[in-house]
Design a protein around this motif. Structure first.
Motif, short mmCIF file in Angstrom:
data_model
loop_
_atom_site.label_atom_id
_atom_site.label_comp_id
_atom_site.label_asym_id
_atom_site.label_seq_id
_atom_site.Cartn_x
_atom_site.Cartn_y
_atom_site.Cartn_z
N GLU A 129 12.67 23.61 69.84
CA GLU A 129 12.74 22.56 68.83
C GLU A 129 13.99 22.74 67.96
OE1 GLU A 129 9.00 22.41 66.72
OE2 GLU A 129 7.94 22.72 68.62
N GLN A 131 13.86 25.09 65.20
CA GLN A 131 14.05 26.51 65.48
C GLN A 131 15.53 26.88 65.44
OE1 GLN A 131 11.33 26.25 69.13
NE2 GLN A 131 11.04 28.38 68.55
N LEU A 132 16.37 26.01 66.01
CA LEU A 132 17.82 26.28 65.99
C LEU A 132 18.36 26.20 64.57
CD1 LEU A 132 19.05 24.40 69.18
CD2 LEU A 132 18.21 26.74 68.92
N ASP A 133 17.88 25.21 63.82
CA ASP A 133 18.33 25.06 62.43
C ASP A 133 18.11 26.35 61.66
OD1 ASP A 133 19.09 22.50 62.89
OD2 ASP A 133 17.31 21.56 61.99
N GLU A 134 16.94 26.92 61.85
CA GLU A 134 16.62 28.16 61.12
C GLU A 134 17.58 29.29 61.47
OE1 GLU A 134 11.98 28.32 59.99
OE2 GLU A 134 12.46 28.90 62.03
N LEU A 135 18.17 29.20 62.67
CA LEU A 135 19.06 30.26 63.13
C LEU A 135 20.52 29.93 62.86
CD1 LEU A 135 17.28 30.98 66.52
CD2 LEU A 135 17.14 32.32 64.41
#
Lengths: 591, 591
Positions: free
Chosen positions: B575, B578-582
């Motif tokens: 999702e 998930q990438l945004d958080e990383l």
């Protein structure tokens, strides 16, 4: 050049006197006495005093002049009995010394940033940066050796009991249930990601479906969570799964493991089976799902007694479905007002309760902190119901359940620590059973699986799954040691229909379930055995056995609380080329 | 409901006749004979025939009517001697059968996509997708059990020899030397990345510097390389490091390990010490740095004999510094022209050599494939120098060294396989020693470390490091089993100056070295012991011991050649959240 050692530094004693030996190690301490140089030589196995005297060997004595702490050397010489007055009974090798006739310096050393000794005050930041020096200290080396012994004992136990050790993948699929995954971009499959396992749950269940029957593995798992003092991004689990079993099979397997481990690693005998306690009883009696049973201070429910009290805090709490609960602190009726005021303040500040109510059941005085509002009769009834004897103190909290239990549980621990009521010599194992299958999140307005979505409901409670989900008990269990959870597991769902119902209950729609867990659902349709298992937290177990204060003291190369390793500067930036190959880029703001 | 088993399906024999037993397992085969239902019940331990007859129990017989292959059931019944004519001596439980009086069906099964039997033709793609079914087959279960035994044997060996098992981090620093790293974005440290270890090299050296003395670990390592048939993105190493040792210490430790492993896992006795061969000798005599010594066909250098030949292929090759080398295939002088033509074509197409030259030293005929160009005298000299006896065939290649050695080595293997010259019963271990420290890359115009930058040069060759780097021998060694490299290691550099010189030789500038390996360089300055180690490829060892054809047959959940697991659809998209958080995003083209 290598002066190959004949013995370690922890080995020589009176029986070796007269032998020619070679030792290798680190200069631990150097002393010069009357032109003779004494060195305590150190390795993992111990310390040995080696002596450089011009009478023994002039060249070696001369060369030894250069030696400083942490130099790495090889020495050859003759084992000699120490003079009676110099025998050191605290040292394994304290009977002897080695008179050196040949010295080789392998490596010189700068003055280390902190002294290599058992007890140091150096801040942890420095110790982590120079981890290779910190690990030279005996307490850390002993922790790592204990850990090594725990691995060994665990594996022997499982192998002797017909378990197969199977490695499961580290590069797996991301399943955004539970904690946050660590992701790994795939170069060969652009735009796709692996995840590091939070647990090998899916794989171990798959192994059961494939008939592997009894599986274990000591395995690294990963959670990208905000780190608390006792968490690490990567942690080690003893992971177990068994087919054709019920709870009793798991309990006795785990009890056997713990008995073996404590025997092998600590030389300690423990008695099995372990006592058991339902989740509900644990909460209502200890205010915790991981009760520390090394001391009593168990709760009594006083709600019935005070429900009609003129004191609104009591009657309103009970009327609104809350609880008035307390425990007896035997013999503490004599605590003074100042002490009780400070305790009350801590209860408010550290535990977050509205206030602390207490009764002192002293020989000539029944004192209550709320005597203004509560009749002496009610107070006497409360003290009696709480089980207070003469001279006892009763500590009482009132509030919503289950919060009030948790707060009283915190108070129970706080009081026990403050007054040294915990017998550190005890090794109290406890099974906590009958966990709820679901827990409700007020915030999200939905139920979550308390353990995980593969946990089997108690068959008796299945009819409640759709009507009263909160009341459904799971076939789940935790193993608790001295108030710490050291393991948890469950009997799993092994049929398609129940698993599908479970996913639906958790708001995982059919399509989503198919995408994320499809193969497991499908696997259930090709013949799945009843199965169950457990996972033990190895880091925590070793920490408890070692009596260490932090997980970092039982992990060779831990991360700090920002998930960094300062020793090798990790994580770090990488080259753009590396990201290009992975078809990812940093978000613009970070470029 | 659980019919708790009293025995496994591999356990019952004549001594149990008359006992009431309960078995659990999978329906392997069902037969109906005259109204009686016979089932072979299967678990990891074996097969047992269970019989449902209306005479024994009408209800159980009726319920058994539903049973199909792969149903999971529990049965209770009485052990009965089989009629003499029905005894199956090939089956561990072939003496008996169980007459069932109670049946419980745990799980029904659809017809599986392939039959669960030892020998199947199903393509690997399907087998990997339904890995949980493939793993039900006895050959794969046996491989996993063998692997489990190898773990056990390895660990017992090291523990008994005073090694500490230490876990090293999976989340480490990216050091873009060697193969490509798998990267893991850090959420807590935006824009920074962990790498998965290609090996715990740096950590195990750090452990030596910290005085842990003897370390081992069975550990997952990772390489993001393009996958060949026998590679996996994650693989398992037996990783070892020792302090205060030289090569001899490592050799005898490794030989002890192998002897123990073969004894424990295969019941096989092997003799130690293993033979040793220098890298140069291996290349020039076997055309490989991992010679298969189970057969001869060793090379002879014919360059001296043919250097003045009128045949330009010979004289020019030698004049330009190349080599003319060959080996004798004893007794193959009678191979016909057609066969030799096909062999020549394979040499050109599969091995990439310009052409194959051969001599048949037959009783009445000395035939050479280049007789048009080479005199009979030279031919005779060549045959003699090659060591050909009457009736022998000599196979010869000419070309640049070392390429021609490698090609002749490939031909040697090709010929041995084609004519069945390999004795599969042999277990030939071999140490290959004295590897070059550097290898030169024509493409990059620089030297690379042949093993890794921490390998110690041979002290005799240190003066050559700056003048003739290609001639410097390393204190590096590989362990070879039947022509496969199963381990490799070295004595490490343990001093700052040599390590810094090594980095400079490899074009790693001081600043870069400080950034990437700084802490190791610094650690060398606080007292580092001489140390060395080795890492064994566990997957390959198990594959060789199991006689398996692929690494995938000895790994529970392998990836395919696109680094995917089709069973659980991994890797997969994640999702955006998930990438945004990383703090990463896909490159635009992939959005």
């Amino acid at each position: 050049m290598l002066l190959k050692r004949t013995h370690t530094c922890g080995e020589l004693n009176g029986s070796h006197v007269g032998e020619q030996v070679t030792l290798n190690g680190w200069v631990n301490i150097r002393r010069d006495l009357g032109g003779v140089i004494f060195i305590d030589l150190r390795d993992r196995y111990g310390l040995t005093q080696v002596v450089f005297s011009p009478q023994d060997d002039e060249a070696a004595h001369l060369a030894a002049d250069e030696l400083r702490n942490e130099f790495v050397i090889g020495v050859s010489g003759k084992v000699q009995q120490r003079d009676p007055e110099n025998i050191n009974p605290k040292m394994k090798t304290g009977e002897i010394e080695v008179r050196v006739h040949a010295l080789h310096i392998y490596s010189r050393a700068k003055t280390p940033p902190f002294e290599i000794k058992d007890d140091i005050q150096t801040n942890e930041e420095t110790r982590l940066k120079y981890r290779y020096l910190d690990l030279r200290r005996a307490p850390l080396q002993q922790n790592l050796m204990l850990r090594s012994e725990v691995y060994r004992s665990t594996r022997n136990y499982f192998c002797e009991n017909n378990f197969a050790e199977v490695e499961t993948p580290v590069l797996m699929r991301s399943t955004p249930e539970g904690a946050r995954d660590y992701l790994v971009p795939s170069r060969v499959n652009p735009g796709k990601f692996y995840a590091l396992p939070q647990s090998p749950q899916i794989y171990k269940q798959t192994l059961m479906i494939s008939g592997m029957d009894r599986y274990f593995q000591i395995v690294k798992c990963f959670r990208d969570e905000d780190l608390r003092a006792d968490r690490q991004p990567e942690f080690t689990q003893i992971d177990v799964e068994m087919s054709f079993v019920d709870e009793e099979s798991i309990y006795s397997m785990a009890e056997g493991l713990m008995a073996r481990m404590l025997k092998d690693a600590m030389g300690k005998d423990i008695s099995t089976p372990f006592p058991r306690m339902s989740y509900q009883h644990a909460i209502e009696t200890y205010g915790s799902d991981k009760p520390d049973t090394r001391f009593d201070l168990t709760f009594r429910d006083l709600s019935e007694i005070v429900k009609d009290s003129e004191f609104r805090v009591f009657s309103k709490t009970v009327a609104e479905g809350g609880k008035v609960v307390g425990f007896v602190a035997p013999g503490y009726g004599s605590l003074g007002r100042g002490i009780m005021d400070r305790l009350t303040k801590r209860v408010q500040q550290e535990i977050g309760a509205g206030g602390l109510i207490y009764i002192k059941n002293n020989p000539n005085e029944l004192y209550s902190s709320v005597s203004k509002f509560v009749s002496e009769e009610t107070t006497r009834n409360m003290a009696e119901a709480a089980g207070a004897a003469e001279g006892d103190l009763v500590l009482i909290l009132a509030g919503k359940a289950p919060l009030v239990y948790q707060q009283l549980g915190d108070l129970r621990l706080m009081f026990a620590k403050e007054y040294g009521l915990i017998d550190e010599q005890q090794t109290n194992f406890l099974w906590v059973t009958d966990f709820p299958l679901f827990e409700y999140s007020e915030e999200d307005g939905r139920y979550y699986a308390m353990h995980h979505p593969f946990t089997s409901p108690n068959p008796e409670d299945v009819p409640l799954m759709e009507t009263e989900p909160g009341k459904v008990r799971a076939r789940a269990y935790d193993l608790v040691l001295n108030g710490s959870e050291i393991g948890g597991g469950s009997i799993r769902i092994h049929d398609f229909e129940t698993q599908q119902k479970m996913f639906r209950m958790l708001g995982i729609e059919d399509e989503e379930a198919r995408e994320k867990f499809g193969f497991l659902l499908e696997a259930f349709q090709y013949g799945a055995p009843p199965h169950g298992g457990i996972a033990f937290g190895l880091d925590r177990i070793v920490m408890l056995l070692a009596g260490a204060k932090s997980l970092r003291d039982v992990i060779a190369f831990p991360k700090n609380q920002r998930a960094q390793s300062t020793m090798d500067n990790c994580p770090d930036s990488v080259e753009t080329r590396q990201l290009d190959e992975l078809y990812i880029q940093l978000k613009p703001i970070l470029k």
